[in-house]
Design a protein around this motif. Structure first.
Motif, PDB file in Angstrom:
ATOM      1  N   ASP A  79      -7.918 -22.999  38.423  1.00  0.00           N
ATOM      2  CA  ASP A  79      -6.634 -23.880  37.897  1.00  0.00           C
ATOM      3  C   ASP A  79      -6.983 -24.617  36.393  1.00  0.00           C
ATOM      4  O   ASP A  79      -6.301 -25.339  36.092  1.00  0.00           O
ATOM      5  CB  ASP A  79      -6.053 -24.975  38.825  1.00  0.00           C
ATOM      6  CG  ASP A  79      -5.469 -24.113  39.948  1.00  0.00           C
ATOM      7  OD1 ASP A  79      -5.014 -23.024  39.705  1.00  0.00           O
ATOM      8  OD2 ASP A  79      -5.089 -24.828  40.941  1.00  0.00           O
ATOM      9  N   LEU A  80      -8.203 -24.374  36.058  1.00  0.00           N
ATOM     10  CA  LEU A  80      -8.447 -25.090  34.857  1.00  0.00           C
ATOM     11  C   LEU A  80      -8.490 -23.977  33.661  1.00  0.00           C
ATOM     12  O   LEU A  80      -9.402 -23.089  33.740  1.00  0.00           O
ATOM     13  CB  LEU A  80      -9.847 -26.001  34.736  1.00  0.00           C
ATOM     14  CG  LEU A  80      -9.813 -26.966  35.764  1.00  0.00           C
ATOM     15  CD1 LEU A  80     -11.287 -27.742  35.682  1.00  0.00           C
ATOM     16  CD2 LEU A  80      -8.792 -28.188  35.063  1.00  0.00           C
ATOM     17  N   TYR A  81      -8.112 -24.314  32.491  1.00  0.00           N
ATOM     18  CA  TYR A  81      -8.139 -23.459  31.574  1.00  0.00           C
ATOM     19  C   TYR A  81      -8.822 -24.130  30.253  1.00  0.00           C
ATOM     20  O   TYR A  81      -8.685 -25.492  30.023  1.00  0.00           O
ATOM     21  CB  TYR A  81      -6.578 -23.399  30.735  1.00  0.00           C
ATOM     22  CG  TYR A  81      -6.061 -22.243  31.772  1.00  0.00           C
ATOM     23  CD1 TYR A  81      -5.461 -21.097  31.373  1.00  0.00           C
ATOM     24  CD2 TYR A  81      -5.455 -22.792  32.862  1.00  0.00           C
ATOM     25  CE1 TYR A  81      -5.059 -20.078  32.218  1.00  0.00           C
ATOM     26  CE2 TYR A  81      -4.651 -21.761  33.742  1.00  0.00           C
ATOM     27  CZ  TYR A  81      -4.516 -20.760  33.356  1.00  0.00           C
ATOM     28  OH  TYR A  81      -3.849 -20.050  34.431  1.00  0.00           O
ATOM     29  N   TYR A  82      -9.594 -23.455  29.505  1.00  0.00           N
ATOM     30  CA  TYR A  82     -10.630 -24.127  28.719  1.00  0.00           C
ATOM     31  C   TYR A  82     -10.223 -23.929  27.258  1.00  0.00           C
ATOM     32  O   TYR A  82      -9.965 -22.744  26.856  1.00  0.00           O
ATOM     33  CB  TYR A  82     -12.040 -23.781  28.947  1.00  0.00           C
ATOM     34  CG  TYR A  82     -12.650 -24.385  30.108  1.00  0.00           C
ATOM     35  CD1 TYR A  82     -13.279 -25.731  30.206  1.00  0.00           C
ATOM     36  CD2 TYR A  82     -12.382 -23.891  31.224  1.00  0.00           C
ATOM     37  CE1 TYR A  82     -13.675 -26.358  31.204  1.00  0.00           C
ATOM     38  CE2 TYR A  82     -12.901 -24.342  32.434  1.00  0.00           C
ATOM     39  CZ  TYR A  82     -13.671 -25.475  32.720  1.00  0.00           C
ATOM     40  OH  TYR A  82     -14.113 -26.190  33.647  1.00  0.00           O
ATOM     41  N   ILE A  94      -7.791 -28.003  30.508  1.00  0.00           N
ATOM     42  CA  ILE A  94      -6.643 -28.633  30.895  1.00  0.00           C
ATOM     43  C   ILE A  94      -6.107 -27.898  32.059  1.00  0.00           C
ATOM     44  O   ILE A  94      -6.343 -26.810  32.369  1.00  0.00           O
ATOM     45  CB  ILE A  94      -5.570 -28.184  29.638  1.00  0.00           C
ATOM     46  CG1 ILE A  94      -6.387 -28.772  28.418  1.00  0.00           C
ATOM     47  CG2 ILE A  94      -4.336 -28.583  29.729  1.00  0.00           C
ATOM     48  CD1 ILE A  94      -5.638 -28.562  27.165  1.00  0.00           C
ATOM     49  N   SER A  95      -5.547 -28.824  33.053  1.00  0.00           N
ATOM     50  CA  SER A  95      -4.878 -28.016  34.178  1.00  0.00           C
ATOM     51  C   SER A  95      -3.857 -27.189  33.911  1.00  0.00           C
ATOM     52  O   SER A  95      -2.985 -27.289  33.046  1.00  0.00           O
ATOM     53  CB  SER A  95      -4.489 -29.342  34.976  1.00  0.00           C
ATOM     54  OG  SER A  95      -3.580 -28.966  35.961  1.00  0.00           O
ATOM     55  N   LYS A  96      -3.960 -26.284  34.968  1.00  0.00           N
ATOM     56  CA  LYS A  96      -2.739 -25.099  34.819  1.00  0.00           C
ATOM     57  C   LYS A  96      -1.510 -25.789  34.968  1.00  0.00           C
ATOM     58  O   LYS A  96      -0.541 -25.208  34.292  1.00  0.00           O
ATOM     59  CB  LYS A  96      -2.981 -24.385  36.203  1.00  0.00           C
ATOM     60  CG  LYS A  96      -1.935 -23.145  36.147  1.00  0.00           C
ATOM     61  CD  LYS A  96      -2.387 -22.108  37.206  1.00  0.00           C
ATOM     62  CE  LYS A  96      -1.370 -21.042  37.326  1.00  0.00           C
ATOM     63  NZ  LYS A  96      -1.697 -20.203  38.493  1.00  0.00           N
ATOM     64  N   ASP A  97      -1.199 -26.992  35.576  1.00  0.00           N
ATOM     65  CA  ASP A  97       0.208 -27.590  35.723  1.00  0.00           C
ATOM     66  C   ASP A  97       0.512 -28.211  34.331  1.00  0.00           C
ATOM     67  O   ASP A  97       1.743 -28.534  34.293  1.00  0.00           O
ATOM     68  CB  ASP A  97      -0.218 -29.045  36.593  1.00  0.00           C
ATOM     69  CG  ASP A  97      -0.528 -28.409  37.751  1.00  0.00           C
ATOM     70  OD1 ASP A  97      -0.498 -27.581  38.252  1.00  0.00           O
ATOM     71  OD2 ASP A  97      -1.170 -29.562  38.705  1.00  0.00           O
ATOM     72  N   THR A  98      -0.227 -28.314  33.272  1.00  0.00           N
ATOM     73  CA  THR A  98       0.147 -29.052  32.189  1.00  0.00           C
ATOM     74  C   THR A  98       0.840 -27.700  31.060  1.00  0.00           C
ATOM     75  O   THR A  98       1.410 -27.941  30.173  1.00  0.00           O
ATOM     76  CB  THR A  98      -1.191 -29.659  31.389  1.00  0.00           C
ATOM     77  OG1 THR A  98      -1.613 -30.254  32.181  1.00  0.00           O
ATOM     78  CG2 THR A  98      -0.896 -30.158  30.179  1.00  0.00           C
TER      79      THR A  98
END
Length: 187
Positions: A79-82, A94-98
């Protein structure tokens, strides 16, 4: 430096009750009787909610500086995007929710805008226009040139959009990330 309601302009960001707001529309109103006021339509830059409110022209607010920084999308891990700062080479998870829905058009190594307020990231904006390869779609038929008929297509990022019948798998096409619409073949 404080922001004064009488000086509102489109795009001005300010803080009100702990919220970061951006002026979308404003109108100075001077009624025949009574005091003048500023009718304002504002958008919460973090949640996207739009509200309307009237202010006294002398009302003062704290200026809100929203930082927009170009960063390169590297990869996703769960769930983390770098993302990487192209100047300092710092990596930011950055979290997927953002991420917004239009992030589905971003592929690895694309440059995006990271929006933050007081160090807290609240949005990732992809470029307005991207070029992506169609990986999967039904084949077109010879003579099938109807201009307004669309078919589903899967792109290299996994996103699905609707494209004209003449588009074949392997073609590179242009997409407007704000609407998710096909714009044309890439040149």
């Amino acid at each position: 430096m404080p922001v004064i309601a009488g000086d509102f302009r489109n795009g001005v960001t300010f803080e009100l009750d702990g919220q970061v707001l951006q002026v979308i529309e404003f109108q100075h109103v001077k009624p025949g009787k009574g005091a003048a006021f500023v009718r304002t339509k504002m958008k919460n830059v973090i949640t996207g909610a739009v509200t309307e409110r009237s202010f006294n022209p002398s009302d003062k607010f704290e200026d809100a500086y929203v930082e927009r920084k170009d960063m390169q999308y590297l990869y996703a891990d769960g769930d983390l995007y770098y993302f990487m700062d192209t100047e300092t080479y710092d990596q930011v998870p950055i979290s997927k929710d953002t991420l917004s829905d239009n992030f589905r058009f971003v592929k690895e190594n694309d440059i995006v805008k990271i929006c933050s307020y007081k160090g807290s990231v609240f949005a990732v904006e992809p470029p307005f226009f991207v070029e992506l390869v169609v990986t999967e779609t039904d084949p077109g038929f010879k003579g099938n040139t109807a201009t307004n008929t669309l078919k589903p297509a899967t792109l290299e990022t996994g996103a699905e959009i609707r494209v004209p019948l003449f588009i074949e798998p392997g073609e590179k096409i242009q997409i407007d990330t704000r609407t998710g619409e096909y714009l044309g073949r890439a040149k």
